[in-house]
Design an enzyme around this catalytic site. Structure first.
Site, PDB file in Angstrom:
ATOM      1  CD1 TRP B 322      -2.965   1.469   0.782  1.00  0.00           C
ATOM      2  CD2 TRP B 322      -1.427   2.450   2.060  1.00  0.00           C
ATOM      3  NE1 TRP B 322      -3.419   2.717   1.083  1.00  0.00           N
ATOM      4  CE2 TRP B 322      -2.496   3.353   1.870  1.00  0.00           C
ATOM      5  CE3 TRP B 322      -0.345   2.864   2.840  1.00  0.00           C
ATOM      6  CZ2 TRP B 322      -2.512   4.624   2.435  1.00  0.00           C
ATOM      7  CZ3 TRP B 322      -0.358   4.125   3.391  1.00  0.00           C
ATOM      8  CH2 TRP B 322      -1.435   4.990   3.186  1.00  0.00           C
ATOM      9  CG  HIS B 323       3.399   2.374   3.286  1.00  0.00           C
ATOM     10  ND1 HIS B 323       2.767   1.391   4.009  1.00  0.00           N
ATOM     11  CD2 HIS B 323       3.368   3.479   4.066  1.00  0.00           C
ATOM     12  CE1 HIS B 323       2.391   1.881   5.176  1.00  0.00           C
ATOM     13  NE2 HIS B 323       2.731   3.146   5.239  1.00  0.00           N
ATOM     14  N   GLY B 324       3.894   1.606  -1.244  1.00  0.00           N
ATOM     15  CA  GLY B 324       4.545   1.885  -2.519  1.00  0.00           C
ATOM     16  C   GLY B 324       4.784   0.628  -3.318  1.00  0.00           C
TER      17      GLY B 324
END
Lengths: 333, 479
Positions: B322-324
């Site tokens: 989700w972060h990257g």
């Protein structure tokens, strides 16, 4: 930092509670806010005053400071331009030039300064001083982009050591530098926020490199040209900034100030890389001829590699040699 | 228009003024217009994606509400969730997946040429808000919102739009229906939070960021001490940056009479990794989202041990992604998942050790705190590094330099600014530690006015004199 009634999903405060509203009436809140702001303004004033004092103590190369504290009312020559001209004021260079020519000279050039920046500097200088001649050390890169002109004022370092002078405000407004820049200058924010407030006002180039000789690296040369010029030089931008230059010429004529335009020495290999230099020279020549300006193209004069401390800036020996070979004679005329 | 710009402060002041002059009936319109304008200042085209996401969840939400049969509701939910996730997949993950698959299949170049699309700012955050809305409607926790404007405001409310908190519609939508009167207490609390958030971002985070960026740009060439300092600094940079953003968001909403959920609660005082993640310490709104919409539906903790471990790891891997879309984030998630599992696996051993070597609670807490902090610190290396190679370089260089650190640290050329960074971190930790016992704002509120105002003035003057106002983007805005 957590609030009094903190919690991940709990309310910060019950906005609709009549008890809260009763506790603090809006009127008394506004009154207290006013007092808070007045004390805040007073404190800001104190910080402003301190920053102003520091700028007087530490400023050395800031050109607004130079105008404000210029020792003479009347000068023989004022030098304008970008970083190539700034080198003429490194260390004791300006004093050497004054000694050679026996003239009073003030250097108001700024790193990366195009015509708009130089016009502001000159207008500001002329509010309280006079000069017989303006020497404009011209660089083609500064005629292609807003970055070196209107947007150059957004560099907070330009005003970080500029003492406040109310006469500068209308000049900034007239030259469309943008309201945020004017507000920044008036509020002294860049001065107060200057992280280098206790450091000497000398560029890294002057402090560490000016006495050195550069060994060319083609990759660095390419990077430098890429930094100075846009990928595609825009003829409209050139026409626009040359028209600004024309208005400066007309203004000087009105004031009966002589203008001398100089193209400074650049190593031959770098000169060959300059983008659309011929186009620039042609356009400049038209203005020079129309207004009968003294123009000296010294791009390839005294430009041996040994005279540069980086890709295109004269080192100490280079500046002294250039003074001796060319500039001394031009200024003496 | 970033929160740490004068432009935002002026924009927000104007919105507050108009908001309180407008009658309650039309306030949603003021906030919605402000939110869309605010979002358009980043890129006008992104507004269409935001609007499309809102239209999708509006229609699907109404359809779920109207459907009588469970199968239909479920079909609408699955369709709605997939459609909501579509922009995220296209903008964030498509290139990553095709590149990873190509390399896995032995191709040197990606099989499909990368799209190289710029990620719309805040997309990951508002997509999760959209998904949670649909799931809540499906579960019957929420009546579908028939007022399109209110739903659009739930998705796009400007204080939380770019980097959260990821609000739940169950809490947010009722807020919009309440009549808000100008409340000096709420306004003061909002301003306190904005001030503290700006201080954390502009004075601390962006100052530390200079050293972090310099060392992590070319970790193979950075001095080992510079890497060590940068790694410690990053832990505080990311905390001050993200919690600073959240404070400004919550404070702004508070002034407008809208409560947003908290997102941080002194995370570096956690005495274990599960406490850091699970007990409302770090990025609470995201942890809660994963708990409610992924972990519990997968079986949560009410399964066999092996399934619990699997669920934990799955949640952290998804959280990393989700972060990257980068393997660094996957490893970051995996490391945190591993910490959780190891903590669960070693409960008995640790209890036995505690009985054999009893130690006073404060000592245990401090040791737990330090251990947790350093475990998280190791995972932050992967979070910050530009590539897995860079992260491994940082780790290797730090580990191999351990014997030399005592002498290297003595001779390192500490500048005044570096020392100031240390002082600011110490100040932050003292504030957090005091806050843990009793809220500092509550202490200030109960104290004399001159103390309270002095604190405000010190923070304000610090912002003006020491703030780094070079408009550095908030770290979490890139997600």
């Amino acid at each position: 930092m957590a609030l009094p009634n903190e919690g991940a999903e709990t309310a910060l405060v019950d906005f609709r509670s009549p008890a809260h509203s009763a506790l603090v009436s809006t009127r008394s809140y506004l009154r207290r806010t006013l007092v808070f702001m007045l004390i805040g303004l007073l404190l800001y004033g104190l910080v402003y005053w301190s920053a102003e004092q520091l700028s007087y103590r530490y400023a050395k190369r800031n050109r607004f400071h130079a105008v404000m504290t210029a020792p003479h009312a009347q000068y023989d020559h004022v030098i304008l331009g970008a970083s190539h001209a700034a080198a003429f004021d490194y260390e004791d260079m300006n004093a050497q030039l004054e000694g050679m020519t026996n003239k009073k000279i003030l250097n108001l050039s700024n790193v990366g300064a195009g015509i708009i920046v130089n016009r502001v500097m000159l207008e500001y200088f002329l509010t309280a001083h006079r000069t017989k001649t303006v020497i404009y050390v011209i660089d083609s890169f500064a005629f292609y982009a807003r970055e070196w002109n209107e947007n150059r004022f957004q560099d907070v370092r330009l005003f970080a050591r500029a003492p406040f002078d109310s006469s500068l405000v209308p000049i900034l407004l007239r030259n469309s530098v943008g309201l945020p820049v004017v507000l920044d200058y008036v509020t002294g924010f860049s001065k107060i926020n200057n992280p280098d407030r206790f450091k000497p006002d000398i560029s890294e180039d002057e402090a560490l490199k000016f006495n050195k000789t550069y060994r060319p690296v083609s990759q660095i040369d390419t990077q430098r040209i890429g930094f100075l010029y846009p990928k595609q030089t825009d003829p409209q931008a050139l026409a626009h900034y040359l028209s600004e230059f024309e208005s400066l010429v007309l203004d000087l004529k009105k004031r009966d100030i002589r203008l001398i335009v100089i193209k400074p020495p650049i190593p031959a290999r770098v000169y060959a890389m300059l983008r659309n230099e011929e186009q620039f020279d042609k356009a400049l020549k038209i203005i020079v001829e129309r207004f009968q300006i003294d123009f000296h193209d010294l791009s390839l004069v005294a430009n041996e590699e040994k005279y540069f401390f980086n890709t295109d800036h004269l080192n100490r020996n280079g500046v002294l040699n250039f003074f001796e070979v060319s500039l001394k004679e031009i200024l003496a005329q | 228009m970033l929160f740490n710009s004068f432009g935002f402060l002026l924009f927000f002041a104007a919105i507050v003024f108009v908001y309180y002059l407008t009658s309650h009936r039309y306030r949603w319109l003021v906030l919605l217009a402000a939110s869309f304008y605010y979002y358009s200042t980043f890129n006008v085209q992104y507004v269409f994606i935001l609007l499309a996401s809102t239209v999708i969840i509006y229609l699907v939400g109404v359809a779920i509400g109207a459907a009588q049969e469970h199968v239909k509701k479920k079909a609408f939910l699955i369709g709605g969730v997939l459609l909501s996730l579509l922009p995220l997949v296209v903008f964030k993950y498509l290139d990553f997946v095709t590149e990873s698959l190509s390399f896995a299949l032995g191709h040197e170049e990606p099989m499909i040429s990368p799209l190289n699309l710029a990620l719309p700012v805040g997309l990951s955050f508002y997509t999760f808000s959209c998904v949670s809305y649909l799931v809540d409607v499906y579960r019957g926790n929420l009546v579908p919102e028939y007022h399109f404007g209110r739903l659009a405001l739930y998705v796009s409310f400007f204080p939380k739009l770019l980097a959260g908190p990821i609000e739940r519609a169950t809490a947010f939508l009722p807020e919009l229906r309440q009549t808000v009167r100008f409340n000096p207490v709420a306004v003061t609390q909002g301003l306190q939070l904005i001030l503290w958030g700006l201080f954390k971002k502009v004075v601390i985070a962006d100052r530390l960021g200079v050293y972090v960026d310099a060392a992590y740009k070319n970790p193979e060439f950075a001095a080992p001490v510079a890497l060590l300092i940068a790694t410690y600094f990053f832990a505080f940079q990311i905390y001050c940056d993200f919690s600073g953003y959240t404070d400004i968001a919550i404070g702004s909403a508070c002034i407008l009479g809208i409560n947003l959920m908290g997102n941080f609660r002194r995370p570096y005082l956690s005495t274990s990794v599960p406490e850091f993640w699970g007990k409302d310490r770090w990025h609470i709104s995201l942890s809660g989202w994963f708990r409610d919409y992924l972990y519990i539906p997968m079986g949560g903790s009410h399964s066999s041990k092996s399934k619990v471990y699997r669920n934990q790891m799955a949640v952290f891997l998804v959280s990393g992604l989700w972060h990257g879309a980068n393997w660094t984030f996957v490893i970051w998630g995996a490391l945190n998942g591993l910490y959780q599992i190891v903590t669960l696996l070693t409960v008995n051993v640790r209890n036995k050790l505690h009985k054999i070597f009893p130690m006073p609670t404060p000592v245990g807490s401090i040791l737990g705190c330090l251990l947790t902090f350093h475990l998280i610190l190791i995972s932050w290396i992967f979070f910050r590094a530009a590539s897995v190679t860079d992260a491994l370089t940082v780790l290797a260089r730090l580990v191999e330099s351990i014997p030399q650190f005592p002498s290297l640290l003595v001779v390192y050329p500490y500048t005044g600014d570096l020392i100031l960074c240390g002082v600011l971190i110490a100040f932050l930790l003292v504030a957090e530690f005091s806050d843990e016992k009793r809220s500092l704002w509550a202490r200030l509120e109960s104290g004399p006015i001159y103390v309270r105002w002095s604190v405000y003035y010190v923070l304000l003057l610090s912002l003006i004199v020491m703030g780094k106002w070079n408009l550095k983007q908030f770290v979490y805005m890139q997600f």
